[in-house]
Design a protein around this motif. Structure first.
Motif, PDB file in Angstrom:
ATOM      1  N   ALA A   1      71.059  16.091  37.222  1.00 30.45           N
ATOM      2  CA  ALA A   1      71.405  17.104  36.215  1.00 30.45           C
ATOM      3  C   ALA A   1      70.230  18.022  35.921  1.00 30.45           C
ATOM      4  N   VAL A   2      69.012  17.487  35.931  1.00 28.19           N
ATOM      5  CA  VAL A   2      67.855  18.286  35.529  1.00 28.19           C
ATOM      6  C   VAL A   2      66.977  18.697  36.713  1.00 28.19           C
ATOM      7  N   LYS A   3      67.353  18.302  37.927  1.00 33.33           N
ATOM      8  CA  LYS A   3      66.570  18.725  39.096  1.00 33.33           C
ATOM      9  C   LYS A   3      66.577  20.255  39.181  1.00 33.33           C
ATOM     10  N   ASP A   4      65.406  20.860  39.229  1.00 32.22           N
ATOM     11  CA  ASP A   4      65.261  22.313  39.212  1.00 32.22           C
ATOM     12  C   ASP A   4      65.923  22.924  37.972  1.00 32.22           C
ATOM     13  N   GLY A   5      65.886  22.188  36.861  1.00 31.19           N
ATOM     14  CA  GLY A   5      66.528  22.654  35.632  1.00 31.19           C
ATOM     15  C   GLY A   5      65.839  23.866  35.030  1.00 31.19           C
ATOM     16  N   ASN A   6      66.575  24.549  34.163  1.00 27.11           N
ATOM     17  CA  ASN A   6      66.130  25.809  33.568  1.00 27.11           C
ATOM     18  C   ASN A   6      65.294  25.574  32.302  1.00 27.11           C
ATOM     19  N   SER A   7      64.364  24.625  32.377  1.00 27.06           N
ATOM     20  CA  SER A   7      63.537  24.294  31.217  1.00 27.06           C
ATOM     21  C   SER A   7      62.557  25.420  30.913  1.00 27.06           C
ATOM     22  N   VAL A   8      62.124  25.468  29.645  1.00 31.95           N
ATOM     23  CA  VAL A   8      61.229  26.525  29.181  1.00 31.95           C
ATOM     24  C   VAL A   8      60.129  25.905  28.331  1.00 31.95           C
ATOM     25  N   LEU A   9      58.885  26.262  28.650  1.00 28.32           N
ATOM     26  CA  LEU A   9      57.739  25.906  27.818  1.00 28.32           C
ATOM     27  C   LEU A   9      57.404  27.104  26.946  1.00 28.32           C
ATOM     28  N   ARG A  10      57.483  26.909  25.643  1.00 26.06           N
ATOM     29  CA  ARG A  10      57.239  27.995  24.691  1.00 26.06           C
ATOM     30  C   ARG A  10      55.880  27.799  24.023  1.00 26.06           C
ATOM     31  N   LEU A  11      55.056  28.821  24.079  1.00 21.96           N
ATOM     32  CA  LEU A  11      53.789  28.844  23.353  1.00 21.96           C
ATOM     33  C   LEU A  11      54.022  29.655  22.084  1.00 21.96           C
TER      34      LEU A  11
ATOM     35  N   PRO B   1      53.392  27.564   4.780  1.00 21.08           N
ATOM     36  CA  PRO B   1      52.404  26.613   4.263  1.00 21.08           C
ATOM     37  C   PRO B   1      52.098  26.865   2.798  1.00 21.08           C
ATOM     38  N   PRO B   2      51.408  25.923   2.144  1.00 13.47           N
ATOM     39  CA  PRO B   2      50.973  26.168   0.769  1.00 13.47           C
ATOM     40  C   PRO B   2      49.989  27.332   0.739  1.00 13.47           C
ATOM     41  N   PRO B   3      49.813  27.943  -0.428  1.00 12.91           N
ATOM     42  CA  PRO B   3      48.984  29.160  -0.518  1.00 12.91           C
ATOM     43  C   PRO B   3      47.606  29.034   0.134  1.00 12.91           C
ATOM     44  N   GLU B   4      46.993  27.874   0.006  1.00 13.68           N
ATOM     45  CA  GLU B   4      45.631  27.735   0.549  1.00 13.68           C
ATOM     46  C   GLU B   4      45.597  27.720   2.074  1.00 13.68           C
ATOM     47  N   ARG B   5      46.766  27.546   2.733  1.00 16.06           N
ATOM     48  CA  ARG B   5      46.816  27.530   4.200  1.00 16.06           C
ATOM     49  C   ARG B   5      47.456  28.788   4.774  1.00 16.06           C
ATOM     50  N   ARG B   6      47.849  29.740   3.926  1.00 23.55           N
ATOM     51  CA  ARG B   6      48.578  30.909   4.430  1.00 23.55           C
ATOM     52  C   ARG B   6      47.692  31.884   5.200  1.00 23.55           C
ATOM     53  N   GLY B   7      46.404  31.742   5.051  1.00 22.58           N
ATOM     54  CA  GLY B   7      45.501  32.590   5.808  1.00 22.58           C
ATOM     55  C   GLY B   7      45.178  32.042   7.185  1.00 22.58           C
ATOM     56  N   HIS B   8      45.818  30.922   7.551  1.00 21.56           N
ATOM     57  CA  HIS B   8      45.542  30.282   8.839  1.00 21.56           C
ATOM     58  C   HIS B   8      46.741  30.427   9.777  1.00 21.56           C
ATOM     59  N   SER B   9      46.444  30.585  11.054  1.00 21.73           N
ATOM     60  CA  SER B   9      47.499  30.566  12.068  1.00 21.73           C
ATOM     61  C   SER B   9      47.979  29.137  12.295  1.00 21.73           C
ATOM     62  N   ARG B  10      49.209  29.028  12.801  1.00 25.42           N
ATOM     63  CA  ARG B  10      49.752  27.739  13.242  1.00 25.42           C
ATOM     64  C   ARG B  10      50.214  27.913  14.677  1.00 25.42           C
ATOM     65  N   TYR B  11      49.888  26.951  15.525  1.00 23.15           N
ATOM     66  CA  TYR B  11      50.290  26.995  16.928  1.00 23.15           C
ATOM     67  C   TYR B  11      51.088  25.741  17.262  1.00 23.15           C
ATOM     68  N   SER B  12      52.070  25.880  18.135  1.00 21.71           N
ATOM     69  CA  SER B  12      52.767  24.701  18.655  1.00 21.71           C
ATOM     70  C   SER B  12      53.289  25.008  20.046  1.00 21.71           C
ATOM     71  N   MET B  13      53.621  23.938  20.777  1.00 21.85           N
ATOM     72  CA  MET B  13      54.112  24.074  22.148  1.00 21.85           C
ATOM     73  C   MET B  13      55.350  23.203  22.343  1.00 21.85           C
ATOM     74  N   PRO B  14      56.544  23.754  22.118  1.00 21.21           N
ATOM     75  CA  PRO B  14      57.761  23.014  22.450  1.00 21.21           C
ATOM     76  C   PRO B  14      58.149  23.218  23.920  1.00 21.21           C
ATOM     77  N   PHE B  15      58.604  22.146  24.530  1.00 18.93           N
ATOM     78  CA  PHE B  15      59.153  22.191  25.887  1.00 18.93           C
ATOM     79  C   PHE B  15      60.649  21.946  25.765  1.00 18.93           C
ATOM     80  N   PHE B  16      61.435  22.986  26.022  1.00 22.95           N
ATOM     81  CA  PHE B  16      62.891  22.900  25.906  1.00 22.95           C
ATOM     82  C   PHE B  16      63.448  22.441  27.257  1.00 22.95           C
ATOM     83  N   LEU B  17      63.827  21.181  27.329  1.00 22.20           N
ATOM     84  CA  LEU B  17      64.279  20.610  28.592  1.00 22.20           C
ATOM     85  C   LEU B  17      65.766  20.927  28.792  1.00 22.20           C
ATOM     86  N   HIS B  18      66.021  21.722  29.820  1.00 20.53           N
ATOM     87  CA  HIS B  18      67.381  22.168  30.133  1.00 20.53           C
ATOM     88  C   HIS B  18      67.851  21.553  31.441  1.00 20.53           C
ATOM     89  N   PRO B  19      69.152  21.379  31.595  1.00 20.99           N
ATOM     90  CA  PRO B  19      69.688  21.012  32.906  1.00 20.99           C
ATOM     91  C   PRO B  19      69.690  22.213  33.850  1.00 20.99           C
TER      92      PRO B  19
END
Length: 322
Positions: A170-180, A261-279
């Protein structure tokens, strides 16, 4: 629905070790599947993605989003549905939301050889000229996520009473996406949230970067938002709508969001990396017979291909304009 997040009480998404799978595959499958069935989420430590590779990826993600806006926008493909390359700040919107999300992102897909049978529906990657080494890093990270995802799907297959390798074709050569993902600093009076309440489209999502506070899931049992706080380096994994549909809601796709985020963290960036595993695009999402009972009749009597389902959903969230 109570809009106040709750971290108290007995409800807590468990942290599991993927290293346990080799020793006790059925035991790991049961614990992982039970967490999915209860929360639609699990936290997975010892996932096998090398930490030096993750560290390199974080550094290059920060460098990418620090580029001038004009340079980043050169990698934005109008009409491409955000499938590859850059999507600017305030483009995506959660289904039925009033405000666009406060984020920008970059998509990396599967590298296909020339003439591949999915080349007409899986766009080629877009690679920036800088930061140097970006392509090599994210091709390697994509493969590592792919491998971790295969192991987790094997556990899901066992949990559902299927052969451990049921998902492999089902997932061989699947249309998965890595999002930065980059959530830039925001003012105190910013409208909307970093990512509005939504469900994911794919089979499962594997997420790095949830240690920074903000990710919450909607607990169906209590109607409250539950903050997710994984240990350092652990991966958050959740059910997507395709798996929910395949399992007739036995494994539910849970609403989640990223709050400001709370006010004291609003001046900071947030980064994450989800990998959306598709068939693969031509995989037919057809309700598994063992999930259909008198108490849980088939909610989806008409099957749909993964490609057609993805298209429908991308229209809903504004990445494809009809």
């Amino acid at each position: 629905m109570l809009d106040t997040p709750s971290t108290a009480g007995p409800a807590a998404v468990p942290t599991l070790s993927l290293a346990d799978q080799a020793r006790d595959p059925q035991g790991f499958a049961t614990a992982f599947g039970d967490s999915f069935k209860r929360f639609g989420f699990a936290i997975v430590a010892d996932h096998g993605v090398p930490q030096p590779l993750i560290d390199r990826a974080w550094a290059e993600t920060e460098a990418l989003f620090a580029l001038p806006d004009d340079e980043k926008r050169d990698y934005h493909q109008l009409g491409g549905g955000g499938a590859r390359g850059y999507t600017p700040f305030k483009t995506e919107i959660a289904k039925d939301a009033r405000h666009v999300d406060l984020k920008e992102f970059w998509h990396v897909g599967r590298e296909l050889p020339a003439g591949h049978r999915y080349a007409d529906v899986m766009a080629p990657n877009i690679w920036p000229s800088r930061p140097e080494g970006f392509r090599d890093t994210f091709v390697e990270l994509f493969a590592a996520f792919d491998q971790a995802g295969d192991r987790l799907l094997s556990a899901i297959a066992r949990y559902l009473g299927l052969a451990p390798d049921w998902f492999d074709p089902a997932v061989k050569d699947g249309n998965s996406v890595l999002r930065l993902l980059h959530y830039p600093p925001i003012p105190a009076d910013a409208e909307g949230v970093r990512a509005g309440a939504h469900e994911d489209i794919n089979l499962i999502t594997l997420l790095l970067g949830a240690e920074e506070a903000g990710l919450e899931l909607l607990d169906r049992d209590t109607g409250r938002w539950l903050a997710i706080k994984p240990p350092e380096g652990a991966m958050v994994v959740n059910v997507g709508d395709m798996l929910q549909r395949l399992t007739n809601h036995v494994l539910p796709s849970t609403t989640h969001r990223v709050v400001n985020p709370p006010p004291e963290r609003r001046g900071h960036s947030r980064y994450s990396m989800p990998f959306f595993l598709h068939p693969a695009p031509d995989f037919l999402i057809e309700t598994l017979p063992q999930t259909i009972t008198a108490a849980n009749p088939n909610r989806y009597p008409t099957p749909i291909t993964a490609h057609d389902y993805l298209y429908e959903r991308l229209v809903e969230i504004g990445l494809i304009k009809k």
